[in-house]
Design an enzyme around this catalytic site. Structure first.
Site, mmCIF file in Angstrom:
data_model
loop_
_atom_site.group_PDB
_atom_site.id
_atom_site.type_symbol
_atom_site.label_atom_id
_atom_site.label_comp_id
_atom_site.label_asym_id
_atom_site.label_seq_id
_atom_site.Cartn_x
_atom_site.Cartn_y
_atom_site.Cartn_z
ATOM 1 N N GLU A 114 58.207 2.868 43.791
ATOM 2 C CA GLU A 114 58.260 4.088 44.584
ATOM 3 C C GLU A 114 59.611 4.773 44.428
ATOM 4 O O GLU A 114 60.628 4.113 44.200
ATOM 5 C CB GLU A 114 58.040 3.752 46.066
ATOM 6 C CG GLU A 114 56.716 3.083 46.363
ATOM 7 C CD GLU A 114 56.766 2.308 47.670
ATOM 8 O OE1 GLU A 114 55.980 2.629 48.571
ATOM 9 O OE2 GLU A 114 57.599 1.376 47.770
ATOM 10 N N GLU A 200 56.703 8.023 57.471
ATOM 11 C CA GLU A 200 56.356 6.605 57.455
ATOM 12 C C GLU A 200 56.899 5.951 58.720
ATOM 13 O O GLU A 200 58.046 6.191 59.110
ATOM 14 C CB GLU A 200 56.934 5.926 56.221
ATOM 15 C CG GLU A 200 56.594 4.449 56.113
ATOM 16 C CD GLU A 200 56.994 3.854 54.766
ATOM 17 O OE1 GLU A 200 56.992 2.612 54.658
ATOM 18 O OE2 GLU A 200 57.295 4.626 53.836
#
Length: 718
Positions: A114, A200
């Site tokens: 990521e 998130e």
């Protein structure tokens, strides 16, 4: 409207056991597939929950907006963006809050790892579990760059903003280039499954409402980007100092309610100023103008041209609003119709002689010259938006200038405004007008001028002569505590000045041998600019001069590259800072009142410099914007080399001209020029183009009822 929810329950062995507030999210070999993904209103969305605890509700809204609420989750991520990852400029704005850990980031995911460009977060810094490889400065803040191996060679690249925010534009190319420069090539964009602005949450409870757009092309959707920027119709072939007597700057009059078009418009007083966006009845010296005339500048406005004495036959046209006592200048605009950078113009047209009625507060305009916001009734300078305490903040200096605005400095205060135009931090001082720079540690850098006695015999003055000692201070605006004080006279001799000692040097007229006009921090170091010594100084945290970059000799970077000299300069700023080097931009006046020659036109420059010069170190000239025909600005000026679509903006100080260039590095591609007055009668110390979103505290519109020529009453929202 589409929403997704999970109701997830996890067994806990001991009652009261919860995740520690600094625990990292889901250290899995790799993330599972998303719970849901797809296209919504032209944007790609992704929603994922690890299913270990709590519940999450994700909701797709209009265009690039989404919301998410989570309660006691293990780990969840969600957001909107694009299915194809590119180094685009991404605009985001909204709110996020959490009791515990969260991320707000530009996020790409692939099977091997990521990439995070982290704009806001809670108490957990992921780099604490990884390896820091460097840092960069981008979009008004420094970013820590690190890499984290989450197991089984599942790699995360992180660029973590030190000055957290929930609104702004992310120049993603700067971060992806930094990853590559440090050898972090295991998560290429070509392998990413998507690119989103992600919220998130992990081991926490919270909520967020975020809107995403592509800043590089006017905010197009995530699936089919296209250029939507526009500009005003050109009104003449080139900007001149002649007064437009029969036409106004062309503009496309927007439709709809005033408050819907300008969040800033619609209210009384300077906290909620009147809007200029609706209806068309306009009075001119020549009589009534057809409401459908495309040259009509806006609603309920009279444009006046008043005869005056002196060098010009008339005062520059100004506007009169029927619903408010504002008199901003009429902008003379020339544009090519090519894409302009998104955003609004922040300027302070300042009057240098008395034969004008144009007022001088901080002002915000659209590209077509329409007024968006008008500040309090005071002479203002250095007006822009910055980040303070993690929040977008407007700042401007206001006070009095000494010896006329063309030649002096000032004594005044710096005003901080929030996104409702309320004063959030009254910062009273005797600061100089030249600088009010907010650092990434929530302090302010201001300049000051202090008349000081010193020996001037080395420059043919007297032993008991007088100068303005130029100082800068780093101050905590909340407490007023002075953290750093620096004095030019204690560090730079008077012999370094290129300003000749004429009738100055006395107690009545101190000599301005240094003339500080800019200071900014690079971490715990500082860049200080001296107009009179033609030098930019790099100071360490104690104020010691580490090196000099001189416009005539190069200083510690000698020799200068061909065409790379500068004189009497303003507004140096650092860009693309890394551990070894950085770029520096500046507005090169190249002349002043006592040194003005047709062989020294004004231009703007960008150099690349090593952070630590060594034997043989030299500057690399990256850009030089030259104007044709040439412009000669004796004083003031600013330069933004990095607008959101790679355009560039220069403000020409003594010449009340703002100019937007395309990305070309030589200045050959001028896309927009605006003029707000006659040369040397009106000037703009600095001008900026920024994306700004605000809602005034006072939102009730004022109303004006106009009588049309046919006798019909017409109500106009102002």
């Amino acid at each position: 409207m589409v929403f997704f929810a999970t109701a997830l329950v996890a067994a806990v062995a001991a009652v009261g056991t919860i995740a520690a507030p600094t625990e990292a999210p889901a250290k899995l070999a790799k993330r599972n597939s998303p719970n849901s993904s797809g296209t919504n209103n032209g944007f790609y969305y992704q929603f994922w929950d690890d299913g270990t605890a709590g519940n999450t509700i994700y909701t797709n809204k209009a265009a690039g907006e989404y919301s998410v609420q989570w309660t006691n989750v293990g780990d969840m991520t969600s957001g909107k963006g694009w299915q194809q990852a590119t180094p685009r400029n991404i605009s985001f704005q909204g709110t996020v809050s959490a009791s515990g850990n969260f991320y707000l980031a530009v996020y790409t995911w692939s099977t091997s790892g990521e990439n995070y460009i982290l704009e806001n977060f809670g108490s957990y810094n992921p780099c604490n579990d990884g390896t820091t490889v460097g840092s960069i400065t981008s979009d008004g803040s420094s970013y820590q760059i690190c890499t984290v191996n989450r197991g089984n060679n599942y790699i995360q690249n992180w660029s973590i903003r030190q000055n957290k925010r929930s609104l702004g534009v992310v120049t993603t190319a700067n971060h992806y280039n930094a990853y590559a420069a440090h050898g972090l090539n295991h998560n290429p964009l070509s392998a990413a499954a998507y690119q989103i602005v992600s919220t998130e949450g992990f081991g926490s409870t919270g909520s967020a409402d975020i809107t995403v757009s592509d800043a590089g092309n006017g905010g197009s959707s995530g699936t089919s980007p296209s250029s939507t920027a526009s500009s005003s119709k050109p009104t003449s072939t080139a900007p001149t100092s002649s007064v437009p007597t029969s036409s106004a700057p062309a503009s496309s009059s927007p439709t709809g309610s005033c408050s819907a078009i300008y969040g800033q418009c619609g209210g009384q007083g300077w906290n909620g100023p009147t809007c200029s966006s609706e209806a068309h009845t306009t009075s001119w010296p020549g009589g009534y103008v057809n409401p459908d005339d495309p040259a009509d500048p806006g609603s309920g406005i009279e444009h006046h041209e008043v005869g005056g004495g002196g060098g010009n036959s008339s005062i520059w046209p100004y506007q009169i609003f029927k619903s408010a006592p504002y008199n901003p200048p009429v902008w003379e605009i020339n544009a090519t119709g090519e894409p302009l950078a998104p955003g609004l113009l922040f300027v302070t047209p300042t009057i240098s002689i008395s034969k004008t009625n144009v007022q001088q507060p901080a002002q915000i305009y659209r590209d077509n010259g329409q007024l968006v916001w008008f500040g309090p009734p005071a002479t203002a300078n250095n007006f822009k938006w910055q980040i303070f305490n993690d929040e977008p903040t407007l700042t401007f200096w206001s006070g009095v200038s000494s010896n006329g605005v063309n030649t002096g400095h000032g004594y005044g205060n710096v005003t901080f405004l929030d996104t409702s135009y309320n004063v959030k931090t009254p910062f009273e001082s005797q600061a100089d007008l030249h600088e009010s720079y907010l650092t990434d540690r929530n302090t302010i850098l201001v300049t000051a001028y202090n008349a000081t006695q010193t020996d001037l015999t080395a420059i043919n003055g007297t032993a008991d002569g007088w100068v303005f000692d130029c100082l800068f201070f780093e101050i905590d605006p909340n407490t007023g505590e002075i953290l750093i004080r620096w004095s030019a006279l204690e560090n730079v001799p008077v012999t370094a000045s290129h300003q000749p000692l004429t009738t100055t040097g006395t107690a009545e007229k101190p000599d301005d041998y240094f003339h500080i006009n800019s200071v900014a921090n690079l971490g715990d170091h500082f860049l200080v600019n001296s107009r009179q010594t033609w030098t930019i100084y790099y100071l360490d945290s104690t104020g010691k001069i580490d090196w000099r970059f001189a416009g005539d000799t190069g200083g510690d970077f000698s020799p200068l590259p061909a065409g790379g000299s500068f004189r009497w300069q303003h507004h140096p700023r650092a860009h693309n800072v890394n551990n070894d080097s950085f770029d520096i931009s500046l507005f090169n006046n190249n002349n002043q009142a006592l040194d003005n020659s047709s062989s020294h036109p004004t231009d703007t420059l960008v150099y690349h410099l090593p952070l630590v010069p060594s034997n043989g170190s030299s500057a690399i000239l990256r850009r030089k914007l030259v104007n044709n025909p040439p412009l000669f600005a004796d004083s003031h000026g600013s330069y933004q080399p990095n607008l959101f679509n790679r355009n560039q903006l220069a403000t020409f100080g003594q010449l009340p001209i703002v100019r937007e260039y395309g990305p070309a590095t030589d200045g050959s591609h001028v896309r927009w020029t605006g003029r707000a007055g006659h040369d040397s009668e009106v000037q703009i110390y600095r001008g900026f183009k920024e994306e700004w979103h605000a809602i005034p505290a006072t939102t009730l519109p004022s109303l004006v009822v106009l009588l049309r020529g046919d006798g019909a009453a017409r109500t106009t929202v102002m």
